[in-house]
Design a protein around this motif. Sequence first.
Motif, mmCIF file in Angstrom:
data_model
loop_
_atom_site.group_PDB
_atom_site.id
_atom_site.type_symbol
_atom_site.label_atom_id
_atom_site.label_comp_id
_atom_site.label_asym_id
_atom_site.label_seq_id
_atom_site.Cartn_x
_atom_site.Cartn_y
_atom_site.Cartn_z
ATOM 1 N N ALA A 189 0.831 -1.206 0.000
ATOM 2 C CA ALA A 189 0.000 0.000 0.000
ATOM 3 C C ALA A 189 0.861 1.251 0.000
ATOM 4 C CB ALA A 189 -0.932 -0.008 1.215
ATOM 5 N N GLY A 190 1.921 1.257 0.800
ATOM 6 C CA GLY A 190 2.814 2.400 0.826
ATOM 7 C C GLY A 190 3.559 2.589 -0.484
ATOM 8 N N MET A 191 3.942 1.486 -1.114
ATOM 9 C CA MET A 191 4.648 1.557 -2.391
ATOM 10 C C MET A 191 3.752 2.101 -3.501
ATOM 11 S SD MET A 191 6.661 -2.079 -2.611
ATOM 12 C CE MET A 191 8.129 -2.425 -1.630
ATOM 13 N N LEU A 192 2.490 1.695 -3.498
ATOM 14 C CA LEU A 192 1.608 1.936 -4.640
ATOM 15 C C LEU A 192 0.606 3.057 -4.419
ATOM 16 C CD1 LEU A 192 0.933 -1.800 -5.548
ATOM 17 C CD2 LEU A 192 2.668 -0.272 -6.486
ATOM 18 N N GLY A 193 0.630 3.671 -3.241
ATOM 19 C CA GLY A 193 -0.251 4.796 -2.992
ATOM 20 C C GLY A 193 -1.710 4.434 -2.899
ATOM 21 N N THR A 194 -2.000 3.314 -2.276
ATOM 22 C CA THR A 194 -3.384 2.886 -2.085
ATOM 23 C C THR A 194 -3.555 2.464 -0.634
ATOM 24 O OG1 THR A 194 -5.120 1.425 -2.945
ATOM 25 C CG2 THR A 194 -2.916 0.485 -2.724
ATOM 26 N N THR A 195 -4.732 1.978 -0.277
ATOM 27 C CA THR A 195 -4.936 1.471 1.074
ATOM 28 C C THR A 195 -4.720 -0.038 1.090
ATOM 29 O OG1 THR A 195 -7.314 1.110 0.746
ATOM 30 C CG2 THR A 195 -6.619 3.278 1.564
ATOM 31 N N ALA A 196 -4.310 -0.551 2.241
ATOM 32 C CA ALA A 196 -4.010 -1.979 2.344
ATOM 33 C C ALA A 196 -5.220 -2.836 2.018
ATOM 34 C CB ALA A 196 -3.496 -2.297 3.746
ATOM 35 N N SER A 197 -6.398 -2.405 2.417
ATOM 36 C CA SER A 197 -7.596 -3.212 2.212
ATOM 37 C C SER A 197 -8.043 -3.249 0.754
ATOM 38 C CB SER A 197 -8.737 -2.694 3.084
ATOM 39 O OG SER A 197 -9.029 -1.344 2.776
ATOM 40 N N GLU A 198 -7.557 -2.314 -0.084
ATOM 41 C CA GLU A 198 -7.960 -2.264 -1.489
ATOM 42 C C GLU A 198 -7.132 -3.188 -2.383
ATOM 43 O OE1 GLU A 198 -9.746 2.245 -2.016
ATOM 44 O OE2 GLU A 198 -7.572 1.951 -2.106
ATOM 45 N N LEU A 199 -6.043 -3.729 -1.867
ATOM 46 C CA LEU A 199 -5.202 -4.619 -2.663
ATOM 47 C C LEU A 199 -5.923 -5.928 -2.932
ATOM 48 C CD1 LEU A 199 -1.912 -4.022 -0.683
ATOM 49 C CD2 LEU A 199 -2.368 -3.188 -2.991
ATOM 50 N N ARG A 200 -5.749 -6.472 -4.127
ATOM 51 C CA ARG A 200 -6.369 -7.744 -4.492
ATOM 52 C C ARG A 200 -5.291 -8.710 -4.976
ATOM 53 N NH1 ARG A 200 -9.454 -5.865 -1.804
ATOM 54 N NH2 ARG A 200 -11.617 -5.233 -2.154
ATOM 55 N N PHE A 201 -5.349 -9.931 -4.445
ATOM 56 C CA PHE A 201 -4.372 -10.951 -4.783
ATOM 57 C C PHE A 201 -5.064 -12.161 -5.403
ATOM 58 C CE2 PHE A 201 -2.805 -8.718 -0.995
ATOM 59 C CZ PHE A 201 -1.593 -8.233 -1.470
ATOM 60 N N GLU A 202 -4.273 -12.945 -6.129
ATOM 61 C CA GLU A 202 -4.767 -14.196 -6.684
ATOM 62 C C GLU A 202 -3.660 -15.234 -6.583
ATOM 63 O OE1 GLU A 202 -6.951 -15.872 -10.734
ATOM 64 O OE2 GLU A 202 -5.601 -14.152 -10.859
ATOM 65 N N ALA A 203 -4.033 -16.451 -6.257
ATOM 66 C CA ALA A 203 -3.081 -17.557 -6.182
ATOM 67 C C ALA A 203 -3.492 -18.631 -7.177
ATOM 68 C CB ALA A 203 -3.024 -18.139 -4.780
ATOM 69 N N VAL A 204 -2.558 -19.017 -8.041
ATOM 70 C CA VAL A 204 -2.826 -20.058 -9.031
ATOM 71 C C VAL A 204 -1.669 -21.050 -9.007
ATOM 72 C CG1 VAL A 204 -3.229 -20.604 -11.446
ATOM 73 C CG2 VAL A 204 -4.099 -18.462 -10.501
ATOM 74 N N CYS A 205 -1.982 -22.324 -8.798
ATOM 75 C CA CYS A 205 -0.955 -23.360 -8.761
ATOM 76 C C CYS A 205 -0.336 -23.538 -10.141
ATOM 77 C CB CYS A 205 -1.563 -24.674 -8.280
ATOM 78 S SG CYS A 205 -0.401 -26.064 -8.297
ATOM 79 N N ARG A 206 0.970 -23.541 -10.214
ATOM 80 C CA ARG A 206 1.661 -23.719 -11.476
ATOM 81 C C ARG A 206 1.443 -25.115 -12.050
ATOM 82 N NH1 ARG A 206 8.264 -23.343 -12.254
ATOM 83 N NH2 ARG A 206 8.309 -23.799 -14.471
ATOM 84 N N GLN A 207 1.210 -26.088 -11.172
ATOM 85 C CA GLN A 207 1.077 -27.470 -11.619
ATOM 86 C C GLN A 207 -0.346 -27.821 -12.065
ATOM 87 O OE1 GLN A 207 3.776 -29.378 -11.878
ATOM 88 N NE2 GLN A 207 5.094 -27.780 -11.025
ATOM 89 N N CYS A 208 -1.350 -27.443 -11.242
ATOM 90 C CA CYS A 208 -2.714 -27.886 -11.523
ATOM 91 C C CYS A 208 -3.689 -26.757 -11.819
ATOM 92 C CB CYS A 208 -3.242 -28.715 -10.363
ATOM 93 S SG CYS A 208 -3.580 -27.739 -8.874
#
Length: 260
Positions: free
Chosen positions: A62-81
């Motif tokens: 959030a500090g790096m990108l000038g946004t709030t911590a709660s506004e960040l969105r993440f995604e996790a995708v397994c490389r194998q499956c």
Amino acid sequence: MATGPPGEGTCQVWWAEVGSPDDERLIALLSAPERDRHAGFTDPHSRATHLTARALTRSVLAGMLGTTASELRFEAVCRQCGGPHGKPVLRAPAAPVSFSVAHSGHWCAVAFASRTEVGVDVERIAVRGRDLPWRALSPVERAVVAATDARDRTAAFIRYWTRKEALVKATGDGLTVDPATITVTAPDQPARLRRWAGPSRPAARPHLVDLDAPTGYAAALASLGGPLVVSTHDGNSLLDPIRSGVAGFASTHISNKLLT
């Protein structure tokens, strides 16, 4: 105030001590799925570790990108499956930042870089005697640890392990790769990849460095591509004001190290 992502060719590693398992101000930084996962931990230490690591990751980004911590969105995708349990990536806001999270004992470490994949690992050095998981070592590494003085054997094994774990976290493979197929330099030598057998070897050249870690811990960082200059930062200086209700972006810079 936004500081921008790490410059190309650099990596920031932030360290923070594990805090309270139920700090309401830190919980407020998390997404709904993260809060659900946090609530699902029955062990207080696991709950505290999850909260500290997630809050530190969100607060730094959030500090790096000038946004709030709660506004960040993440995604996790397994490389194998392709399942939703792989290495997390930042989806919003759009930014060429990769990160890797590690924790052990009372410490969390999060590494951030731009336009290159990174992996970080930290392990507490706890004496295990004859119970070392030798199967994680290649034959060359096993011989080195076996020849090490008994009182230093656990530390030697952990040095091997953190390097290997950092590598497979950088590639996104995790423990789907048999660590015994990877051979790195001896614990008393600068960290380097010596051999990666099998089809999972990354196309980009891996780089490794041992990190300065708190007393009683070992840590390593891996990247794919060119060498990085690594800077170390105090995550407690960022999380403590949030815990006390005085939020702000702080970057206490500790040291630089070249990742070769």
